[in-house]
Design an enzyme around this catalytic site. Structure first.
Site: not given
Lengths: 56, 473
Positions: B81, B156, B180
């Protein structure tokens, strides 16, 4: 309900409409928070000195 | 041999170690797949194929020298990420504000994966600062769901979920502050672990909320998830929340079964506090039946209403986030996506007392919740209340985005593992969570492995030719 207000400098930066909506959202959340804590209930972020030694 | 892109990480590592698979061949194969399909999915923000191939070649050379000290992921690709630092790579947090930010050092989790021999393929799309999104008003488009590119992939850690589900990498790392990692795991049919707070170092990771942030792995299988967590876990003096505890081998109980384990189920989260969709309620009951048939004792338990946990999480998260963002909110407000601003701004309005009261409530909820583990080995509840919604439907986004039961376990700090439990009538993945005692991630993997042996949901993959290609111009 006690109103929570967005700080003036941020209101200026983001505009009245966004600040007003944020104020309403924060006020509802603050009102809804379960505050049924005993008077001696500790906070979850109590300082732990041993983890704040110099970083290696 | 299976198609290379569906190889599990531990399978690939074994093949590489026995010289039956070249790390270069594997890396090139995945790079080709990304080149072909990622234009329809937007999972990756930054790639350096030459560097990835050079690292793979180096890994191959080490194998050919008969080096006996290969790491557990030697030659196996992974991705991160884009809030997790890699030395000399950009860390943008998918934001204009950090568009020119270049990391000086590897994050601790990056360093641990590299030390295990893994090969970095790239940095992945995220909601802006792991908070906003999905956003169409940023320099980079949002990631899309490999099971149907018109659908939201969760967030996310959107790109992390999309990349693993698409067969671009077998392991990706995400972060989890209010759910997330587990959200993208849910919507992409993956395993996603939010470990115990303090289990995995956040050093070198863009913070959202210091007291709620966790880093965790997303994988297609239980074993890979347990392996990845074993690698990234461990004490780190550079993270003040890091737990000074030994790290067990989280794969050790995968074949142990669940006979006589006691599992509590929180049904009121999805049958009273929120009413989940019919597909999800049916799948949850089917999952509980399978666990019972596998020998576990299931008993319903009750805790605080979902909204109470969510409110506590929100006040802490946004107050801490605004401490980080205050200056940018004042000076660079126009550089945020609209959805990031709208989620972030209430955090500027809470009082100091609101924040501390939420922290006190958190301590009480965590203590109360953990008493369940005096009598139970694990707790199960729903993940998302529905499968993924259409990503471009703003009304659906407003309606369905908050309909999840993940925030309670950021509040309590317990490990929570997202596990696929089937598909909706539209063919989109749905998911449950297995929550265990603090630092007992091994138990969550044990239950998930037993369940998955029966259901085999994790062997199903999307057909990207049908689900991920861009529409004709």
């Amino acid at each position: 309900m006690n109103i929570r207000n967005v700080p003036e400098e941020i209101k200026t930066a983001v505009g009245e409409e966004r600040a007003s909506k944020a104020s309403e959202t924060a006020s509802v959340a603050a009102e809804r928070l379960d505050r049924d804590n005993f008077w001696h209930q500790e906070s979850a972020n109590v300082y732990r000195a041993q983890t704040w030694t110099e970083k290696k | 041999m299976n198609e290379l892109h569906w190889l599990e990480a531990h399978e690939a590592a074994a093949l590489i170690a026995s010289k039956k698979l070249s790390p270069v061949e594997l890396t090139q194969s995945l790079l080709n797949r990304i080149e072909k399909y990622d234009p329809g999915l937007n999972a990756f923000l930054t790639m350096r194929p030459e560097a990835s191939l050079a690292a793979a070649k180096e890994a191959e050379d080490i194998v050919m020298r008969d080096d006996t000290s290969l790491g557990p992921l030697h030659g196996v690709p992974f991705a991160l990420k884009d809030i997790i630092d890699v030395s000399s790579w950009p860390t943008t947090a998918h934001s204009k504000i950090l568009a020119d930010n270049i990391a000086e050092k590897d994050a601790e989790v990056t360093a641990r994966l590299k030390a295990a021999g893994a090969i970095l393929l790239g940095k992945l799309s995220t909601h802006e600062f792991a908070l906003g999104g999905p956003s169409f008003d940023l320099p980079w488009p949002p990631a899309r769901n490999p099971w149907g590119r018109e659908y939201y992939p969760g967030g996310s850690s959107s790109g992390s979920g999309a990349a693993v589900a698409a067969g671009f990498v077998p392991i990706a790392l995400g972060s989890d502050t209010g759910g997330s990692v587990r959200g993208p795991a849910s919507m992409n049919g993956l395993l996603g672990m939010k470990p115990t707070y303090g289990r995995v170092s956040r050093n070198g990771v863009v913070p959202l909320s210091f007291s709620l942030d966790n880093v965790g792995p997303l994988t297609r299988t239980v074993k890979d998830n347990a392996l990845a967590l074993s690698i990234i876990s461990g004490f780190d003096t550079k993270d003040p929340a890091s737990a000074e505890l030994d790290v067990p081998n989280f794969t050790k109980d995968l074949d142990r079964g669940i006979k006589d384990l006691k599992i509590g189920v929180i049904r009121h989260f999805y049958q009273k506090d929120m009413i989940a969709g019919d597909d999800v309620i049916t799948a949850m009951e089917d999952a509980l039946t399978i666990l019972s048939d596998s020998g576990a004792q299931i008993q319903e338990i009750n805790t605080h209403p979902l909204v109470d946990y969510a409110t506590c999480n929100r006040i802490i998260l946004l107050s801490e986030a605004c401490a980080i963002h205050q200056e940018w909110l004042t000076n660079r407000a126009d550089d945020y996506a609209e959805s990031t601003l709208s989620r972030l701004l209430p955090g500027t309005a809470f009082s100091a007392v609101d924040y501390v009261q939420a922290l006190r409530t958190r301590a009480r909820y965590a203590a109360e919740f953990n008493t369940f583990f005096n009598n139970f080995d694990a707790v199960i509840t729903v993940n998302n209340m529905e499968a993924a919604f259409p990503i471009e439907d703003s009304a659906a986004r407003e309606k369905y985005y908050p309909r999840q039961a993940r925030a309670p376990f950021n509040v309590t700090g317990n490990p929570a593992l997202a596990v696929p439990i089937g598909f909706s009538h539209e063919g989109l993945p749905i998911s449950m969570q297995i929550i265990t005692n603090q630092f007992d991630e091994t138990m969550a993997y044990r239950i998930a492995a037993t369940y998955d042996k029966v259901t085999q949901w994790t062997v199903k993959h999307p057909d990207l030719d049908k689900t991920a290609t861009l529409p004709a111009e």
